[in-house]
Design an enzyme around this catalytic site. Structure first.
Site, short mmCIF file in Angstrom:
data_model
loop_
_atom_site.label_atom_id
_atom_site.label_comp_id
_atom_site.label_asym_id
_atom_site.label_seq_id
_atom_site.Cartn_x
_atom_site.Cartn_y
_atom_site.Cartn_z
N GLY A 197 -5.28 -2.11 -9.87
CA GLY A 197 -5.16 -0.68 -10.10
C GLY A 197 -3.81 -0.06 -9.75
O GLY A 197 -2.75 -0.55 -10.14
N THR B 299 -3.47 -5.65 -5.16
CA THR B 299 -4.03 -6.65 -6.08
C THR B 299 -4.69 -6.04 -7.31
O THR B 299 -5.18 -6.76 -8.17
CB THR B 299 -5.09 -7.51 -5.35
N TYR C 2 -17.22 9.82 0.62
CA TYR C 2 -15.92 9.56 -0.04
C TYR C 2 -15.08 10.82 -0.02
O TYR C 2 -13.90 10.79 0.32
CB TYR C 2 -16.12 9.05 -1.48
N PRO D 217 -4.83 11.56 -7.44
CA PRO D 217 -5.24 11.37 -8.83
C PRO D 217 -6.64 11.90 -9.12
O PRO D 217 -7.52 11.87 -8.26
CB PRO D 217 -5.23 9.84 -9.02
N ARG E 100 -6.66 -8.06 0.44
CA ARG E 100 -7.51 -9.13 1.00
C ARG E 100 -7.55 -10.35 0.09
O ARG E 100 -7.75 -11.46 0.56
CB ARG E 100 -8.94 -8.60 1.21
N GLY F 61 -3.05 -2.65 -0.69
CA GLY F 61 -4.00 -2.68 -1.81
C GLY F 61 -3.28 -2.95 -3.12
O GLY F 61 -3.45 -2.21 -4.09
N1 LIG Z 1 -9.22 5.26 -9.71
C1 LIG Z 1 -9.41 6.53 -9.47
O1 LIG Z 1 -10.00 7.29 -10.27
C2 LIG Z 1 -8.86 7.14 -8.20
C3 LIG Z 1 -8.80 8.53 -8.13
C4 LIG Z 1 -8.31 9.09 -6.96
C5 LIG Z 1 -7.90 8.30 -5.92
N2 LIG Z 1 -7.97 6.93 -6.01
C6 LIG Z 1 -7.51 6.15 -4.85
O2 LIG Z 1 -6.52 5.25 -5.29
C7 LIG Z 1 -6.45 4.15 -4.38
C8 LIG Z 1 -6.38 2.84 -5.16
O3 LIG Z 1 -7.60 2.68 -5.89
P1 LIG Z 1 -7.65 2.10 -7.36
O4 LIG Z 1 -8.20 3.14 -8.22
O5 LIG Z 1 -6.37 1.45 -7.73
O6 LIG Z 1 -8.82 1.02 -7.14
P2 LIG Z 1 -8.87 -0.58 -7.27
O7 LIG Z 1 -8.41 -1.01 -8.60
O8 LIG Z 1 -10.23 -0.95 -6.83
O9 LIG Z 1 -7.79 -1.06 -6.18
C9 LIG Z 1 -8.03 -0.93 -4.79
C10 LIG Z 1 -7.06 -1.83 -4.03
O10 LIG Z 1 -7.29 -1.64 -2.61
C11 LIG Z 1 -7.41 -2.91 -2.01
N3 LIG Z 1 -8.27 -2.81 -0.82
C12 LIG Z 1 -9.53 -2.33 -0.76
N4 LIG Z 1 -10.00 -2.44 0.50
C13 LIG Z 1 -9.00 -3.00 1.24
C14 LIG Z 1 -8.88 -3.37 2.60
N5 LIG Z 1 -9.88 -3.20 3.46
N6 LIG Z 1 -7.72 -3.93 3.02
C15 LIG Z 1 -6.69 -4.12 2.14
N7 LIG Z 1 -6.74 -3.79 0.85
C16 LIG Z 1 -7.90 -3.24 0.40
C17 LIG Z 1 -7.99 -3.83 -3.08
O11 LIG Z 1 -7.57 -5.17 -2.86
P3 LIG Z 1 -8.47 -6.34 -2.23
O12 LIG Z 1 -9.87 -6.16 -2.76
O13 LIG Z 1 -7.79 -7.59 -2.74
O14 LIG Z 1 -8.35 -6.17 -0.77
C18 LIG Z 1 -7.26 -3.30 -4.32
O15 LIG Z 1 -6.00 -3.92 -4.44
C19 LIG Z 1 -7.65 4.30 -3.45
O16 LIG Z 1 -7.21 4.85 -2.23
C20 LIG Z 1 -8.56 5.27 -4.19
O17 LIG Z 1 -9.39 6.00 -3.32
C21 LIG Z 1 -8.44 6.34 -7.14
#
Ligand SMILES: NC(=O)c1ccc[n+]([C@@H]2O[C@H](COP(=O)([O-])OP(=O)(O)OC[C@H]3O[C@@H](n4cnc5c(N)ncnc54)[C@H](OP(=O)(O)O)[C@@H]3O)[C@@H](O)[C@H]2O)c1
Length: 257
Positions: free
Chosen positions: A17, A15, A157, A187, A38, A13
């Site tokens: 955040g 690409t 979730y 986080p 992806r 993941g």
């Molecule tokens: N942001 C928050 O407040 C927060 C808080 C707690 C935990 N988290 C966790 O942090 C992690 C990263 O999230 P983020 O906040 O950075 O969100 P984000 O900006 O939406 O990034 C999510 C990343 O995961 C990739 N992804 C999603 N589905 C995928 C799949 N089936 N196969 C491969 N890659 C996939 C997306 O890339 P593609 O779309 O290009 O595949 C993207 O690069 C997640 O596990 C989320 O649950 C986030």
């Protein structure tokens, strides 16, 4: 210089955040990268930018972690380069929708369960044996404060992040007797594409989540990951919970609006 310099970190993941910020953090510290996600074009742009800025090697592979065959192909590609990652960051994940369970979308549930739980399992099951064979490495699982306390309409979730918490503990137990370490970094509110994805592209709804306080930035979590991975070899930080200062748990938020 870090012991991780010139080794490889695998980030799922990458690409957007947290995953993207982690790629830049490691590259800036001379760690080579193995990235998957992806969206191919985004990944190519990131790889080109990182290579030109930091001079590290960046391998990319379009992989949907929900797809076992794609994860195996990703592994075969990495093996064909004779590379074993020193760090595996299980970051790919998402929330999809925010509804009462009785009104929830089964498609949303499947996407979250397949990505956050099964995807993490496929990637770990595939790459961990190579790391164990080298008796070296660090697994970082990106959990969430949503895996510590359930909030209204978080149901599925929350359940996936409780599962990540359990799996992180299980992996740690299963690594006893090896030099490998395992940590879940959990986080609180972090401004990424997370909420846009959760609300199916509704940018204004997503923006409201971060209104009236300074949320975490993805670079803050990248810093936490870097810190954990660089602890002395005899130190295994198994869990790190990181909130923005304005937020004390999932319910208590100092929002100035
Ligand atoms: N942001 C928050 O407040 C927060 C808080 C707690 C935990 N988290 C966790 O942090 C992690 C990263 O999230 P983020 O906040 O950075 O969100 P984000 O900006 O939406 O990034 C999510 C990343 O995961 C990739 N992804 C999603 N589905 C995928 C799949 N089936 N196969 C491969 N890659 C996939 C997306 O890339 P593609 O779309 O290009 O595949 C993207 O690069 C997640 O596990 C989320 O649950 C986030």
């Amino acid at each position: 210089m870090s012991d991780l310099a010139n080794t490889y970190a695998l980030i799922t993941g990458a690409t957007s955040g947290i995953g993207k910020a982690t790629a830049y953090k490691f590259a800036a510290n001379k760690v080579n990268l193995i990235l998957c996600a992806r969206r191919q074009e985004r990944m190519e742009d990131i790889a080109t930018d990182i290579t030109s800025r930091f001079g590290v090697e960046v391998l990319i592979h379009v992989t949907d972690v929900r797809n076992k065959q794609e994860v195996e192909a990703f592994h075969a590609y990495v093996q064909s380069q004779n590379i074993v990652p020193s760090v595996l960051v299980n970051n790919a994940g998402l929330a999809s929708g925010k509804d009462k369970l009785q009104a929830g979308s089964v498609d949303d549930w499947e996407q979250m369960i397949d990505t956050n739980i099964k995807g993490l399992l496929y990637v770990t099951r595939t790459f961990l044996p190579d790391m164990i064979a080298k008796n070296n490495g660090h697994v970082i699982n990106i959990g969430s404060t949503a895996g510590h306390l359930v909030y209204p309409e978080g149901n599925v979730y929350n359940a996936t992040k409780y599962a990540v918490k359990a799996l992180n503990e299980g992996i740690n137990l299963d690594l006893v007797g090896t030099n490998l370490r395992c940590c879940s970094i959990d986080p609180g509110a972090c401004e990424t594409e997370f909420s846009v994805v959760r609300f199916h592209g509704d940018e204004s709804k997503a923006k409201k989540v971060y209104e009236g306080f300074e949320p975490l930035h993805p670079e803050d979590i990248a810093d936490a990951i870097w810190y954990v991975c660089n602890a002395p070899k005899h130190v295994n930080i198994t869990n790190m919970v990181v909130y923005p200062t304005a937020q004390r748990n999932v319910f208590v938020m100092d929002r100035k609006v």
